[in-house]
Enzyme design. Sequence first.
Site, PDB file in Angstrom:
ATOM      1  N   TYR A 247       0.821  -1.210   0.000  1.00  8.17           N
ATOM      2  CA  TYR A 247       0.000   0.000   0.000  1.00  8.17           C
ATOM      3  C   TYR A 247       0.855   1.260   0.000  1.00  8.17           C
ATOM      4  CZ  TYR A 247      -3.073  -3.738   1.407  1.00  8.17           C
ATOM      5  OH  TYR A 247      -3.737  -4.930   1.456  1.00  8.17           O
TER       6      TYR A 247
ATOM      7  N   TYR B 114     -12.834  -7.394   4.375  1.00 11.55           N
ATOM      8  CA  TYR B 114     -11.597  -7.403   3.586  1.00 11.55           C
ATOM      9  C   TYR B 114     -11.360  -8.827   3.096  1.00 11.55           C
ATOM     10  CZ  TYR B 114      -6.777  -7.308   2.119  1.00 11.55           C
ATOM     11  OH  TYR B 114      -5.637  -7.436   1.363  1.00 11.55           O
TER      12      TYR B 114
ATOM     13  N   ASP C 180     -14.605 -16.689   4.652  1.00  8.86           N
ATOM     14  CA  ASP C 180     -13.193 -16.347   4.509  1.00  8.86           C
ATOM     15  C   ASP C 180     -12.584 -16.333   5.909  1.00  8.86           C
ATOM     16  OD1 ASP C 180     -10.739 -15.141   4.281  1.00  8.86           O
ATOM     17  OD2 ASP C 180     -11.405 -13.499   2.999  1.00  8.86           O
TER      18      ASP C 180
ATOM     19  N   LYS D 252      -2.908 -17.253   5.798  1.00  9.92           N
ATOM     20  CA  LYS D 252      -2.161 -16.600   6.883  1.00  9.92           C
ATOM     21  C   LYS D 252      -1.481 -17.565   7.862  1.00  9.92           C
ATOM     22  CE  LYS D 252      -3.566 -11.924   6.457  1.00  9.92           C
ATOM     23  NZ  LYS D 252      -4.754 -11.373   5.829  1.00  9.92           N
TER      24      LYS D 252
HETATM   25  C1  LIG Z   1      -5.135 -11.257   4.459  1.00  4.52           C
HETATM   26  C2  LIG Z   1      -6.482 -11.646   4.042  1.00  4.52           C
HETATM   27  C3  LIG Z   1      -6.758 -12.009   2.710  1.00  4.52           C
HETATM   28  C4  LIG Z   1      -5.704 -11.952   1.626  1.00  4.52           C
HETATM   29  O1  LIG Z   1      -4.651 -12.827   1.839  1.00  4.52           O
HETATM   30  P1  LIG Z   1      -3.249 -12.588   1.093  1.00  4.52           P
HETATM   31  O2  LIG Z   1      -2.429 -13.771   1.471  1.00  4.52           O
HETATM   32  O3  LIG Z   1      -2.706 -11.285   1.625  1.00  4.52           O
HETATM   33  O4  LIG Z   1      -3.526 -12.502  -0.363  1.00  4.52           O
HETATM   34  C5  LIG Z   1      -8.046 -12.393   2.406  1.00  4.52           C
HETATM   35  N1  LIG Z   1      -9.009 -12.427   3.336  1.00  4.52           N
HETATM   36  C6  LIG Z   1      -8.785 -12.100   4.620  1.00  4.52           C
HETATM   37  C7  LIG Z   1      -9.887 -12.188   5.614  1.00  4.52           C
HETATM   38  C8  LIG Z   1      -7.520 -11.681   5.018  1.00  4.52           C
HETATM   39  O5  LIG Z   1      -7.298 -11.327   6.284  1.00  4.52           O
END
Ligand SMILES: *Cc1c(COP(=O)(O)O)cnc(C)c1O
Length: 431
Positions: free
Chosen positions: A22, A154, A251, A280
């Site tokens: 960013y 997000y 997600d 993550k």
């Molecule tokens: C970090 C994140 C993503 C994206 O993951 P990247 O490995 O950075 O592409 C998608 N969804 C959520 C909820 C996240 O915290």
Amino acid sequence: MPEPLSPAELLRLDREHVWHPYGPMPGRAEPLLVESASGVRLRLARAAHGQDELIDGMSSWWSAVHGYNHPVLNEAARGQLDRMSHVMFGGLTHEPAVRLAAKLVEITPEPLRHVFLADSGSVSVEVAVKMCLQYWRSAGRPGKQRLLTWRGGYHGDTWQPMSVCDPEGGMHELWQGALPRQVFADAPPAGYDAAYADHLRALIARHAGELAAVIVEPVVQGAGGMRFHSPAYLRVLREACDAHDVLLVFDEIATGFGRTGTLFASEHASVSPDVLCLGKALTGGYLTMAATLCTSGVADGISRGEVPVLAHGPTFMGNPLASAVACASVDLLLGQDWQGEVKRVEAGLGEGLAETARLPGVRDVRVLGAIGVVQLDREVDMAAATEAAVREGVWLRPFRDLIYTMPPYVTNDEDLARICRAVRAAASAGA
Ligand SMILES: *Cc1c(COP(=O)(O)O)cnc(C)c1O
């Protein structure tokens, strides 16, 4: 080994050539140069504000749940390195990926049976969206191709994920006309509100004919605003999706692997999705890897279609090195009293941040699992807040009106107290 570069030289080259997240080019603020990391500490190549080591209050963006340089994870990586780092996944398979997929199926909610191993969280969301759209195409309903989400979310920075990020925080203005137009519900309130549940039901019913899926982060919205909501909304979504032929995607890239106090956040509501994204903390913060899981219903639906394959296959799909470390990381987590550790971190954050609520300029303080959030009544002065935390010997990365921490689960009580002091100092300096 090449000649080592001096810190000054590295920072000069960084500024000249390297994009940071960013960031503008060249970067405005000079990053801290990390030399190594061990346990919960980052060692700096050059002391900053009197500190040459910082406690990592961010777990490198949710991922390093076991801390750094962990002997078990190092061993897993070394062992795999000596066999093979990578082989292509088309037409070939290998033990690390097979073991990892089987393990993920075993520990996630019952109906999830099939695993697509992707190379980043954003890609796993792209795959989830592709699965859902293709499912409806295969079922002869190609009109179902929009997504519904709630504001404040997000889901990553590639195209489809961006289209379901919070329209205000996700730079939708900039991309107006270029991004797919999705359906947005209001942001979920913290507590259960029957009127909001009705709002969700009504929106899903109204758009059912064009909706492929609902996609949300369960219980905790991460980078979209660090907001928590009642798990009861997940049941509302599940029921409305079932009633109106819409798939449900969770997600859990940020919330997975214990962060909210349950292994997966959806367990707070005992609701399971049709498609689940993980990332993550999957490799304990060692390597980039993510996974998209789906039910047999979704997989069979796709495979019955006119194009009976899922047309996605990243070069580094199922990377053996990342898979081996991920297996070791999941075993390490489940082999200990992780629930007890997350509860201990939760108690430490609750106690350590309580006072912060009384500081001028602080609007809200909230803690859930190993996540602590201080929300200001204005945009954080990021430089001042970061410097204040570093002076306390802690690494934090505030954004918008938020100063927050999600430390490694192994952070001891003394270090937790220090993180809380740093959050308080950052809130005073940044408000
Ligand atoms: C970090 C994140 C993503 C994206 O993951 P990247 O490995 O950075 O592409 C998608 N969804 C959520 C909820 C996240 O915290």
